[in-house]
Write a protein that holds these residues in place. Sequence first.
Motif, PDB file in Angstrom:
ATOM      1  N   ASP A  12      -9.580   9.329  -0.203  1.00  0.00           N
ATOM      2  CA  ASP A  12      -9.645   7.929  -0.635  1.00  0.00           C
ATOM      3  C   ASP A  12     -10.969   7.256  -0.273  1.00  0.00           C
ATOM      4  O   ASP A  12     -11.059   6.035  -0.259  1.00  0.00           O
ATOM      5  CB  ASP A  12      -8.488   7.129  -0.017  1.00  0.00           C
ATOM      6  CG  ASP A  12      -7.144   7.543  -0.581  1.00  0.00           C
ATOM      7  OD1 ASP A  12      -7.104   8.087  -1.702  1.00  0.00           O
ATOM      8  OD2 ASP A  12      -6.125   7.309   0.099  1.00  0.00           O
ATOM      9  N   MET A  14     -13.804   5.507  -0.884  1.00  0.00           N
ATOM     10  CA  MET A  14     -14.173   4.750  -2.078  1.00  0.00           C
ATOM     11  C   MET A  14     -15.643   4.894  -2.438  1.00  0.00           C
ATOM     12  O   MET A  14     -15.998   4.973  -3.617  1.00  0.00           O
ATOM     13  CB  MET A  14     -13.774   3.294  -1.904  1.00  0.00           C
ATOM     14  CG  MET A  14     -12.256   3.140  -1.866  1.00  0.00           C
ATOM     15  SD  MET A  14     -11.705   1.468  -1.577  1.00  0.00           S
ATOM     16  CE  MET A  14     -12.272   0.671  -3.054  1.00  0.00           C
ATOM     17  N   ARG A  39      -9.450   7.258 -10.061  1.00  0.00           N
ATOM     18  CA  ARG A  39      -8.920   7.323  -8.684  1.00  0.00           C
ATOM     19  C   ARG A  39      -9.399   6.102  -7.892  1.00  0.00           C
ATOM     20  O   ARG A  39      -8.639   5.483  -7.158  1.00  0.00           O
ATOM     21  CB  ARG A  39      -9.376   8.628  -8.015  1.00  0.00           C
ATOM     22  CG  ARG A  39      -8.935   8.760  -6.586  1.00  0.00           C
ATOM     23  CD  ARG A  39      -7.414   8.934  -6.472  1.00  0.00           C
ATOM     24  NE  ARG A  39      -7.046   8.903  -5.083  1.00  0.00           N
ATOM     25  CZ  ARG A  39      -6.165   8.045  -4.568  1.00  0.00           C
ATOM     26  NH1 ARG A  39      -5.527   7.200  -5.337  1.00  0.00           N
ATOM     27  NH2 ARG A  39      -5.911   8.054  -3.286  1.00  0.00           N
ATOM     28  N   TYR A  40     -10.654   5.758  -8.058  1.00  0.00           N
ATOM     29  CA  TYR A  40     -11.202   4.558  -7.420  1.00  0.00           C
ATOM     30  C   TYR A  40     -10.418   3.329  -7.870  1.00  0.00           C
ATOM     31  O   TYR A  40     -10.051   2.484  -7.059  1.00  0.00           O
ATOM     32  CB  TYR A  40     -12.685   4.429  -7.788  1.00  0.00           C
ATOM     33  CG  TYR A  40     -13.400   3.298  -7.114  1.00  0.00           C
ATOM     34  CD1 TYR A  40     -14.081   3.503  -5.916  1.00  0.00           C
ATOM     35  CD2 TYR A  40     -13.424   2.019  -7.666  1.00  0.00           C
ATOM     36  CE1 TYR A  40     -14.760   2.462  -5.298  1.00  0.00           C
ATOM     37  CE2 TYR A  40     -14.096   0.988  -7.048  1.00  0.00           C
ATOM     38  CZ  TYR A  40     -14.763   1.209  -5.866  1.00  0.00           C
ATOM     39  OH  TYR A  40     -15.416   0.181  -5.248  1.00  0.00           O
ATOM     40  N   ASP A  42      -7.359   3.209  -8.897  1.00  0.00           N
ATOM     41  CA  ASP A  42      -6.026   3.231  -8.277  1.00  0.00           C
ATOM     42  C   ASP A  42      -6.043   2.587  -6.899  1.00  0.00           C
ATOM     43  O   ASP A  42      -5.049   1.995  -6.471  1.00  0.00           O
ATOM     44  CB  ASP A  42      -5.504   4.661  -8.162  1.00  0.00           C
ATOM     45  CG  ASP A  42      -5.143   5.266  -9.509  1.00  0.00           C
ATOM     46  OD1 ASP A  42      -4.970   4.505 -10.494  1.00  0.00           O
ATOM     47  OD2 ASP A  42      -5.065   6.514  -9.583  1.00  0.00           O
ATOM     48  N   ILE A  43      -7.160   2.692  -6.217  1.00  0.00           N
ATOM     49  CA  ILE A  43      -7.294   2.125  -4.870  1.00  0.00           C
ATOM     50  C   ILE A  43      -7.709   0.659  -4.933  1.00  0.00           C
ATOM     51  O   ILE A  43      -7.198  -0.174  -4.186  1.00  0.00           O
ATOM     52  CB  ILE A  43      -8.316   2.932  -4.040  1.00  0.00           C
ATOM     53  CG1 ILE A  43      -7.833   4.375  -3.875  1.00  0.00           C
ATOM     54  CG2 ILE A  43      -8.562   2.281  -2.687  1.00  0.00           C
ATOM     55  CD1 ILE A  43      -8.895   5.315  -3.350  1.00  0.00           C
ATOM     56  N   ASP A  44      -8.647   0.335  -5.817  1.00  0.00           N
ATOM     57  CA  ASP A  44      -9.156  -1.035  -5.931  1.00  0.00           C
ATOM     58  C   ASP A  44      -9.336  -1.414  -7.398  1.00  0.00           C
ATOM     59  O   ASP A  44     -10.407  -1.249  -7.968  1.00  0.00           O
ATOM     60  CB  ASP A  44     -10.492  -1.169  -5.181  1.00  0.00           C
ATOM     61  CG  ASP A  44     -11.046  -2.584  -5.198  1.00  0.00           C
ATOM     62  OD1 ASP A  44     -10.368  -3.505  -5.704  1.00  0.00           O
ATOM     63  OD2 ASP A  44     -12.173  -2.780  -4.699  1.00  0.00           O
TER      64      ASP A  44
END
Length: 129
Positions: A12, A14, A39-40, A42-44
């Motif tokens: 994760d 970033m 994926r980035y 999904d985190i932010d």
Amino acid sequence: MLYNKALKADPDNMCALLNMGETYMRIGKPDSALIFLNRYYDIDSESEMGNYLRAYAYVNKQDAQTALDILHKLQKQNRKYVAAYILAVQIQMQQKDFVGAKKEFNKAIDADQMNEQMTQLWLQYCAQQ
């Protein structure tokens, strides 16, 4: 690659995700870029740079509608993010959708985002009319 090591240590991470996405974009591999950029996201999901790069990757995949959807969300999120207006106008003009391009220009004007690059695009737009 340094970013691969960082992602192995922390999937994760970033910074590594964003940089891997950008690196793949620079070498013309938007599908690979989107693996990292999504994926980035999904985190932010609110990251301006992450969303802009995602939109740019979709442009390079010839998926203009997804790119425009991302850019419109970004414009709503931050009316002052001029890069979102510029890319949206470029997409519309590339598709020869001059009505859509004019709408994007109007949104940029309303947001007080008509910088030099937007002015140049406006001149190109006018020349094509």
